[in-house]
Design an enzyme around this catalytic site. Structure first.
Site, short mmCIF file in Angstrom:
data_model
loop_
_atom_site.label_atom_id
_atom_site.label_comp_id
_atom_site.label_asym_id
_atom_site.label_seq_id
_atom_site.Cartn_x
_atom_site.Cartn_y
_atom_site.Cartn_z
N CYS A 61 0.68 -1.23 -0.02
CA CYS A 61 0.11 0.07 -0.21
C CYS A 61 0.79 1.20 -0.08
CB CYS A 61 -0.82 -0.11 1.11
SG CYS A 61 -2.05 -1.34 1.14
N HIS A 111 -3.45 7.19 2.20
CA HIS A 111 -3.72 5.60 1.75
C HIS A 111 -5.21 5.35 2.36
CE1 HIS A 111 -4.19 1.48 0.95
NE2 HIS A 111 -3.92 1.13 2.24
N ASN A 132 -10.21 -0.16 -0.22
CA ASN A 132 -8.81 -0.22 -0.32
C ASN A 132 -8.16 -0.82 -1.56
OD1 ASN A 132 -6.01 -0.49 0.20
ND2 ASN A 132 -6.36 -1.26 2.15
O1 UT7 Z 1 -3.95 -1.25 3.44
C1 UT7 Z 1 -2.70 -1.57 4.28
C2 UT7 Z 1 -2.65 -1.24 5.73
N1 UT7 Z 1 -3.92 -2.00 6.05
C3 UT7 Z 1 -4.61 -1.42 7.25
O2 UT7 Z 1 -4.58 -0.41 7.62
C4 UT7 Z 1 -5.94 -2.09 7.65
C5 UT7 Z 1 -5.91 -1.93 8.92
N2 UT7 Z 1 -7.21 -2.65 9.67
C6 UT7 Z 1 -8.55 -2.57 9.44
O3 UT7 Z 1 -8.82 -1.72 8.93
C7 UT7 Z 1 -9.58 -3.15 10.42
O4 UT7 Z 1 -8.60 -3.97 11.61
C8 UT7 Z 1 -10.32 -4.14 9.86
C9 UT7 Z 1 -11.51 -3.50 8.88
C10 UT7 Z 1 -9.36 -4.98 8.76
C11 UT7 Z 1 -10.99 -5.01 10.60
O5 UT7 Z 1 -11.86 -4.22 11.52
P1 UT7 Z 1 -11.69 -4.36 13.28
O6 UT7 Z 1 -12.60 -3.48 13.59
O7 UT7 Z 1 -10.25 -4.31 13.56
O8 UT7 Z 1 -12.21 -5.85 13.37
P2 UT7 Z 1 -11.70 -7.03 13.98
O9 UT7 Z 1 -10.63 -7.74 13.26
O10 UT7 Z 1 -11.06 -6.62 15.38
O11 UT7 Z 1 -12.87 -8.08 14.32
C12 UT7 Z 1 -13.77 -7.77 15.32
C13 UT7 Z 1 -14.62 -8.87 15.19
C14 UT7 Z 1 -14.36 -10.09 14.99
O12 UT7 Z 1 -15.16 -11.04 15.75
P3 UT7 Z 1 -15.12 -11.43 17.16
O13 UT7 Z 1 -13.96 -12.22 17.30
O14 UT7 Z 1 -15.01 -10.22 17.74
O15 UT7 Z 1 -16.42 -12.17 17.25
C15 UT7 Z 1 -14.14 -10.46 13.51
O16 UT7 Z 1 -14.45 -11.93 13.20
O17 UT7 Z 1 -15.74 -8.58 13.90
C16 UT7 Z 1 -15.80 -9.76 13.10
N3 UT7 Z 1 -15.40 -9.38 11.69
C17 UT7 Z 1 -16.57 -9.35 10.74
N4 UT7 Z 1 -17.97 -9.47 11.31
C18 UT7 Z 1 -18.79 -9.03 10.33
C19 UT7 Z 1 -14.39 -9.36 10.96
N5 UT7 Z 1 -14.80 -9.15 9.68
C20 UT7 Z 1 -15.98 -8.97 9.68
C21 UT7 Z 1 -17.01 -8.83 8.56
N6 UT7 Z 1 -18.48 -8.71 8.94
N7 UT7 Z 1 -16.68 -8.51 7.40
#
Ligand code: UT7
Length: 333
Positions: A112, A254, A284
């Protein structure tokens, strides 16, 4: 330094196929509400048969050349982590399809941050008198490397391409790039990776299916690092240019997640309106993210001549970087 690299044109291209959050929710355990509130994304584009990173790059490159009023470039650089083939680089074929057979053409892989790394490399080729112009393209088709069952990455990533033409000019003129800062931390390379497909897995004979053929990201760990590193890089760039952070009119970061943009604004004490964003419509798009935001910003008037502008990226490697310019009078295409 007697000359500078000056941004003279900008262009972008998206594949036709739109995938909405509701469409994703038909096949995956997710909802439109989760994706919108956690990422700010409503839809993304994905390539179809006959399209590839290279074909997106050609169309974006063509538009950047047109925006600059030229059909020539001395060098073509393609920032991508999803090349058309593992070998050779995608850039030579892109250059030829733009009628530029014979020019130097190469890829840069910094995920990225690829576009910012490519801008830095291109600017150095101009300021060292190696060439008078460089077509810098950021293009990725991450839909081709995502795990179809991974609801998180499928929700976040989209395909696209963006490009700028850099020409030689005077330091200090509108569009002149300055204050470049680039960094990396390979001790945390496993936070964003495709484990299989490279020499490490192939040499050890582990089947690709076992090693992990798909893109994987530890989103939470990456999130806080993205906020910190982009805010620091923006501040370092502003400092090098003699600008106070408050002098920055437009931040083109980004587009990883709308919450990351909001957190950077918060951390820097800057109004959110100064942050150019198109993530809602494209998601993204990896190396394409910053130049796509530039092209959209020019088209919708968010980016206007005379604005102090800083571009910043963060991504796999880990890598990060920023560069600044006074926005020039650029023709939208
Ligand atoms: O581009 C290069 C650099 N990349 C970045 O900067 C990405 C940075 N990270 C992010 O943007 C976020 O961390 C994500 C969008 C990837 C994920 O969001 P989050 O708020 O950090 O979610 P999480 O990974 O902590 O997951 C929270 C919960 C989990 O469930 P439990 O374990 O709490 O039951 C996930 O399984 O949300 C769940 N989850 C979803 N639920 C519904 C993860 N993806 C989804 C989804 N729909 N699509």
């Amino acid at each position: 330094m007697s000359r500078a690299a000056v941004l003279a044109g900008v262009g972008a291209w998206l594949p036709e196929t739109v995938v909405t959050n509701d469409e994703l929710a038909r096949h995956l355990d997710t909802t439109d509400a989760w994706i919108r509130t956690r990422t700010g994304i409503r839809r993304r584009r994905v390539i179809g048969p006959g399209e590839s990173t290279g074909s997106l790059a050609v169309e974006a490159g063509r538009r950047a050349l047109k925006s600059a009023g030229t059909d020539e470039a001395g060098v073509v650089v393609v920032a991508t982590s999803t090349p058309d083939r593992p070998c050779p680089a995608t850039a030579p074929e892109v250059a030829s399809r733009l009628g530029l057979t014979g020019v130097s053409a190469f890829d840069i892989a910094a995920v990225c941050t690829g576009f910012v790394y490519a801008l830095g490399t291109a600017a150095a080729l101009i300021t060292s008198d190696t060439t008078d112009s460089v077509l810098v393209i950021g293009a990725d088709a991450f839909s081709t490397i995502l795990d179809p069952e991974d609801r998180t990455t499928r929700a976040v990533f989209g395909d696209g391409a963006g490009a700028v033409l850099l020409r030689s000019g005077e330091p200090g003129e509108p569009g002149a790039l300055g204050g470049l800062h680039l960094g990396s931390d390979g001790t945390r390379s496993e936070l964003i990776e495709v484990p299989a497909g490279g020499s490490r897995q192939r040499a050890s004979g582990v089947p690709a299916a076992e090693a992990g053929p798909y893109f994987a990201m530890r989103g939470k760990a990456v999130f806080s690092e993205a906020v910190r590193k982009m805010a620091d890089a923006v501040e370092a760039t502003a400092h090098s240019l003699g600008w106070a952070p408050g002098d920055i009119d437009r931040f083109v970061l980004h587009q990883a997640n709308a919450r990351i943009l909001a957190a950077v604004a918060d951390r820097m004490g800057m109004p959110a309106e100064r942050f150019v964003s198109n993530i809602e419509d494209v998601g993204n798009t990896v190396a394409a993210s910053i130049p796509l935001a530039l092209a959209d910003g020019v088209a919708d008037g968010a980016l206007r001549a005379g604005q102090h502008t800083v571009l910043a990226g963060f991504g796999g490697g880990l890598t990060w970087g920023a560069v600044g310019l006074v926005w020039p009078d650029v023709t939208p295409v």
